[in-house]
Design a protein around this motif. Structure first.
Motif, PDB file in Angstrom:
ATOM      1  N   GLN A  31      -1.804  13.329  -1.348  1.00  0.00           N
ATOM      2  CA  GLN A  31      -1.207  13.476  -2.687  1.00  0.00           C
ATOM      3  C   GLN A  31      -0.859  14.939  -2.959  1.00  0.00           C
ATOM      4  O   GLN A  31       0.193  15.240  -3.517  1.00  0.00           O
ATOM      5  CB  GLN A  31      -2.158  12.918  -3.753  1.00  0.00           C
ATOM      6  CG  GLN A  31      -2.153  11.399  -3.750  1.00  0.00           C
ATOM      7  CD  GLN A  31      -3.266  10.780  -4.576  1.00  0.00           C
ATOM      8  OE1 GLN A  31      -4.349  11.336  -4.713  1.00  0.00           O
ATOM      9  NE2 GLN A  31      -2.992   9.608  -5.117  1.00  0.00           N
ATOM     10  N   GLY A  69       1.338   4.239  -3.764  1.00  0.00           N
ATOM     11  CA  GLY A  69       1.896   3.189  -4.622  1.00  0.00           C
ATOM     12  C   GLY A  69       2.876   2.280  -3.906  1.00  0.00           C
ATOM     13  O   GLY A  69       3.170   1.180  -4.369  1.00  0.00           O
ATOM     14  N   ASP A  70       3.390   2.716  -2.742  1.00  0.00           N
ATOM     15  CA  ASP A  70       4.296   1.854  -1.974  1.00  0.00           C
ATOM     16  C   ASP A  70       3.530   0.627  -1.464  1.00  0.00           C
ATOM     17  O   ASP A  70       2.340   0.734  -1.135  1.00  0.00           O
ATOM     18  CB  ASP A  70       4.872   2.604  -0.755  1.00  0.00           C
ATOM     19  CG  ASP A  70       5.939   3.617  -1.133  1.00  0.00           C
ATOM     20  OD1 ASP A  70       6.265   3.721  -2.336  1.00  0.00           O
ATOM     21  OD2 ASP A  70       6.437   4.312  -0.230  1.00  0.00           O
TER      22      ASP A  70
END
Length: 196
Positions: free
Chosen positions: A68, A97-98
């Protein structure tokens, strides 16, 4: 009967799993955040370089906080995808999030429609490492084949992600075992000697 390198590795894997389990129980999340705090600036590949991370399973250090941070710094991320036994890994673009598909051993991988990328920096899990940059993996040879393939394509930097406690005096190895360029532990990055 003489002991083979394969036997030595099997024996070392048992001890290494116990060592890593204990380190994870003690340090878990704090180790992930310590690693994220170091970043990958030491690797000499600035953003927008492509970084292959991994999604931790079991008691591996979770590199998500590091990934991140790297995304925030402008790096592109991807994750490894297994194409089958005996084959090198391929890498598909990924951002937190994918959507992911769960595969063998609970490993989560990007979906087949995600773009295939060749990373500049490869972050990898391991069971043990030594000063020379040899890593003890899980025995499938995926990272060795993959690093050999990528190194034939372009200059890359391979970084093993580990607890400090996972260091050993020497990892048994054979000719096709690919060495790491760096080890990144909670206490900081360590450069492995260049292949002589």
């Amino acid at each position: 009967m003489s002991t083979t390198i394969s036997d030595l590795k099997k024996e070392m894997r048992r001890a290494a799993k116990a060592t890593r389990q204990q380190a994870f129980a003690r340090l878990g999340d704090s180790a992930s955040h310590a690693i994220a705090g170091h970043g990958v600036g030491f690797a000499g590949k600035p953003a927008p370089a492509i970084v292959s991370g991994f999604l931790a399973i079991g008691d591996e250090i979770d590199p998500t906080p590091l990934m991140q941070r790297l995304l925030g710094e402008g790096y592109r991320l991807c994750l490894p995808v297994m194409e089958g036994k005996g084959k090198p890994l391929v890498f598909r673009a990924w951002s937190p999030g994918d959507p992911l598909a769960e595969t063998t051993w609970g490993i989560r991988e990007p979906l087949p429609e995600a773009e295939v990328l060749d990373p500049d920096i490869v972050l990898g899990p391991l069971l043990s490492f030594d000063d020379q940059g040899y890593r003890l993996g899980y025995g499938g040879g995926f990272y060795d084949r993959t690093l050999a393939r990528l190194r034939a394509l372009k200059p890359i930097v391979s970084i093993g992600i580990a607890f400090d406690e996972q260091k050993v005096d020497a990892v048994p190895h054979v000719d096709y075992d690919e060495r790491l360029d760096w080890i990144l532990t909670p206490s900081g990055p360590t450069r492995c000697p260049a292949k002589g």
